[in-house]
Every structure is written in C-alpha cells, then in structure tokens.
Design an enzyme around this catalytic site. Structure first.
Site, PDB file in Angstrom:
ATOM      1  N   GLU A  93     -49.652  86.849  40.761  1.00 17.86           N
ATOM      2  CA  GLU A  93     -48.570  86.313  41.590  1.00 17.86           C
ATOM      3  C   GLU A  93     -48.884  86.405  43.073  1.00 17.86           C
ATOM      4  O   GLU A  93     -48.610  85.475  43.817  1.00 17.86           O
ATOM      5  CB  GLU A  93     -47.260  87.033  41.274  1.00 17.86           C
ATOM      6  CG  GLU A  93     -46.060  86.440  41.971  1.00 17.86           C
ATOM      7  CD  GLU A  93     -44.751  86.978  41.456  1.00 17.86           C
ATOM      8  OE1 GLU A  93     -43.783  87.004  42.242  1.00 17.86           O
ATOM      9  OE2 GLU A  93     -44.671  87.368  40.264  1.00 17.86           O
ATOM     10  N   ARG A 143     -41.472  80.644  39.951  1.00 16.39           N
ATOM     11  CA  ARG A 143     -42.359  81.268  40.922  1.00 16.39           C
ATOM     12  C   ARG A 143     -43.287  80.253  41.593  1.00 16.39           C
ATOM     13  O   ARG A 143     -44.443  80.534  41.895  1.00 16.39           O
ATOM     14  CB  ARG A 143     -43.188  82.390  40.287  1.00 16.39           C
ATOM     15  CG  ARG A 143     -42.370  83.500  39.679  1.00 16.39           C
ATOM     16  CD  ARG A 143     -41.523  84.251  40.697  1.00 16.39           C
ATOM     17  NE  ARG A 143     -40.652  85.197  40.028  1.00 16.39           N
ATOM     18  CZ  ARG A 143     -39.407  84.918  39.636  1.00 16.39           C
ATOM     19  NH1 ARG A 143     -38.884  83.725  39.876  1.00 16.39           N
ATOM     20  NH2 ARG A 143     -38.672  85.819  39.013  1.00 16.39           N
ATOM     21  N   SER A 179     -44.356  92.748  41.118  1.00 18.55           N
ATOM     22  CA  SER A 179     -44.988  92.201  39.905  1.00 18.55           C
ATOM     23  C   SER A 179     -46.298  91.520  40.285  1.00 18.55           C
ATOM     24  O   SER A 179     -46.298  90.548  41.040  1.00 18.55           O
ATOM     25  CB  SER A 179     -44.054  91.201  39.233  1.00 18.55           C
ATOM     26  OG  SER A 179     -42.858  91.836  38.846  1.00 18.55           O
TER      27      SER A 179
END
Length: 351
Positions: free
Chosen positions: A343, A160, A239
């Site tokens: 995130e 990520r 998420s």
C-alpha cells in the site's frame, strides 16, 4: 517558504526511514506549493511531494532532487460543507468535525498523515472511506500548469485507489472539500461489523459521534495504528499490504489452496465485490502463512499488535524493511498462490 539542502527525510515519515533530500522545500501556502513545483519543472529537477509521510518508503540513499513538504493550513466549515488545506493533519481534521457535531469521517479517526493524502489513497477504515464524503479536490495540474477542481467522479475512486495513484505526479492536491452530515450529534450509520461489536450496536445503527470516534481510536491503538513515538509498533505505515481482490476463478483456486494447507473446514475471509470478484484479508493470509505478530529477529519486524503492519524497531534501514516485506510476499504466494501488493508508495526502491 523554507529551503534546506541535504536535509534528512526520515523525520518526515512515520517509518522514520530514508536518506536525505538534495533540497527540501517546506511550503505553507498554495502559492508556495505551486511556485516550488514550477521551479522544479523549469529546472528539470526531479520532484517528490510529501505530506504527513505516513504512506512513504524512501530509499536509504534518499532523493536526488527537490522534496516539497506541504505544510499548508486551512479549515473552513460552511454548514455541513468542509474545505481543508492539503497540509492539515488528518486526525485533527476528524476531531474538529466531531467537535462540530458533523458525521461522515468519524470512523477515520487516528489515521496518520495529511488531509491532502486522503483522496490519493481513498483512505478508509472501519466502514468509512473518504470517497463517500469528498465532493471536490482542488489540485495543481503539473502537465498543463494550472489549478483544477476535480469532482468526486473525476477522482475515479475505488478501493485504496484514485486517479492520483493512476497518474502519479500529474496532480498535486491543494485542497479537499467534503459534504458531511448533521445528524443531531449522531454518527453516520455503522457499516463495519467490528466497529458495531465494539460499540454494542447493530449494523446500520447510529451512535453518538464522540463515542464512535473514541471507540475507533481504541481499536486502532490496540493494533498499534495510532502514532506514539514511544511505541515501535507505530513506527510503520499502518497497513503495509492491501487486501487482495480476486476474480471468481482466482478465489476458487485460492479456496482449494486453503483447504490443502489448513484443512477442509478452514474458511478464508470473503467479501463479495460486485458479482465477479471477492476480497479477502491480507492480515489473515500473512498470519496463516506463518508470519505471526512480532515475526522477525532483526530491526524490522511485523508489529506485535497487528500482522498487517511492518515496523521499524528503532535502528532499521529501508533495506531491512524491504527484506521483510519481500519475505512475507514470497511466503504468502508460496502458501496460497496470492500475491500481496504494498500500500505505501515506494521512492527509489521496489518491492
């Protein structure tokens, strides 16, 4: 190029949150994107680049500057080589590659947002991430004022993460190039246990591309991860927290906290990352810390379908969302000594 003043930003985000932009520029070509960036640079105006808005948390006060909405189009296949414009809708890109019989991104179906955002986050799900198939990213370098083509290696992909997150604002993605695979209508080898179970296949097996794509869409929809304007569980950024990656010592201390809280037989999810780190599940941590599906009583709550998604139930503000996020972070840290990291990118606010 379209210019609006005092323009609402909430409709450009999947959270449907955020105040107005002083100036909103919508660019439909690469040249318009570059012109908008140069104009902001020359005038000293703060610039925020927005694609599909699926990974943004914007303050209730909005953005005092220029918001550049990239709405460029372009999808070009040459054999198994694909080039897409940054403004293309990602879920449509996946559908078109599946329709062309090409494997490599079929398990990334249904992910909201634009194609240009995928290398920034190194978007991944269900055993695939874009770093496996991206060969090059064409960008505008805002520091040197020129277009560049970055190789996969230069993108510095990790979990990520990428050079684009490492050096925010330095590069604006214009186009993304992928190397896909013609496997005779079959998927890439299945690399995720949940996907394999849902497909009735084994790890490493191939299945028909359409079956893989459709199965992933069903899995995502069951977790509220496919956009639906009528379903508030999808008014989210997917998420909200990344899965923590702990050193061996940190993971050992974490296991002790798990045993103290949940009993000696409790086992936290553990996925080795090299020889010195272990990844665990943010969703598991949130649930075991007491933040179950549907948690909350206000206008921002945890999704009723997935503990990893924070949602706007229709009338939330950004501050409502952040209050919930902070409560979850504090609760998980108090329970297990692990600090969750958001995130989505925050604009004008901090977690």
């Amino acid at each position: 190029m379209q210019l609006l003043k005092d323009a609402p930003l909430a409709p450009l985000t999947t959270f449907r949150l955020g105040g107005p932009a002083a100036r909103l520029v919508t660019a439909t070509t690469d040249d318009e994107v570059v012109a908008a960036i140069r104009e902001a640079d020359l005038s000293g105006t703060p610039l925020l680049v927005v694609g599909g808005g699926s990974n943004l948390v914007i303050s209730d006060e909005g953005f005092e500057g220029t918001v550049l909405h990239i709405a460029t189009k372009g999808f070009a296949l040459d054999g198994t080589t694909l080039e897409v414009a940054a403004g293309e809708v990602w879920s449509e890109v996946v559908d078109r590659t599946v329709g062309a019989g090409l494997a490599g991104i079929e398990c990334l179906a249904g992910i909201p947002g634009s194609a240009g955002a995928t290398p920034v986050q190194n978007v991944g799900a269900y055993g695939q991430d874009v770093a496996e198939t991206i060969t090059e990213v064409v960008v505008y370098d805002t520091r040197d004022h020129r277009k560049l083509t970055l190789t996969n290696e230069q993108c510095r992909f990790s979990y990520r993460h990428s050079v684009f997150k490492e050096r925010p604002g330095e590069y604006v993605v214009l186009r993304v190039r992928f190397a896909l695979e013609d496997a005779g209508g079959m998927s890439a080898p299945i690399g995720y246990e949940q996907t394999a179970r849902a497909l009735g296949a084994g790890m490493g097996d191939r299945v028909p591309l359409v079956h893989a794509r459709d199965t992933v869409l069903k899995l995502r929809a069951s977790k509220g991860m496919v956009l639906d304007p009528e379903d508030h569980d999808t008014w989210s950024a997917g998420s909200f927290f990344t899965n923590p990656i702990l050193t061996n010592d940190e993971f050992a201390a974490f296991r002790e906290r798990v045993a103290e809280r949940l009993g000696a037989d409790a086992q936290a999810p553990a996925f080795p990352v090299g020889t010195s780190h272990t990844k665990t599940s943010a969703a598991w941590l949130i649930d075991k810390a007491g933040f179950t599906k549907g948690y909350g009583t206000g206008p921002a709550r945890i999704s009723t379908k997935h503990t990893l998604a924070l949602t706007n139930r229709g009338e939330a503000t950004t501050e409502d969302l952040l209050a919930l996020a902070r409560e979850v972070v504090a609760g998980v840290h108090a329970a297990f000594g692990v600090t969750l990291v958001n995130e989505p990118v925050t604009v004008g606010v901090k977690l």
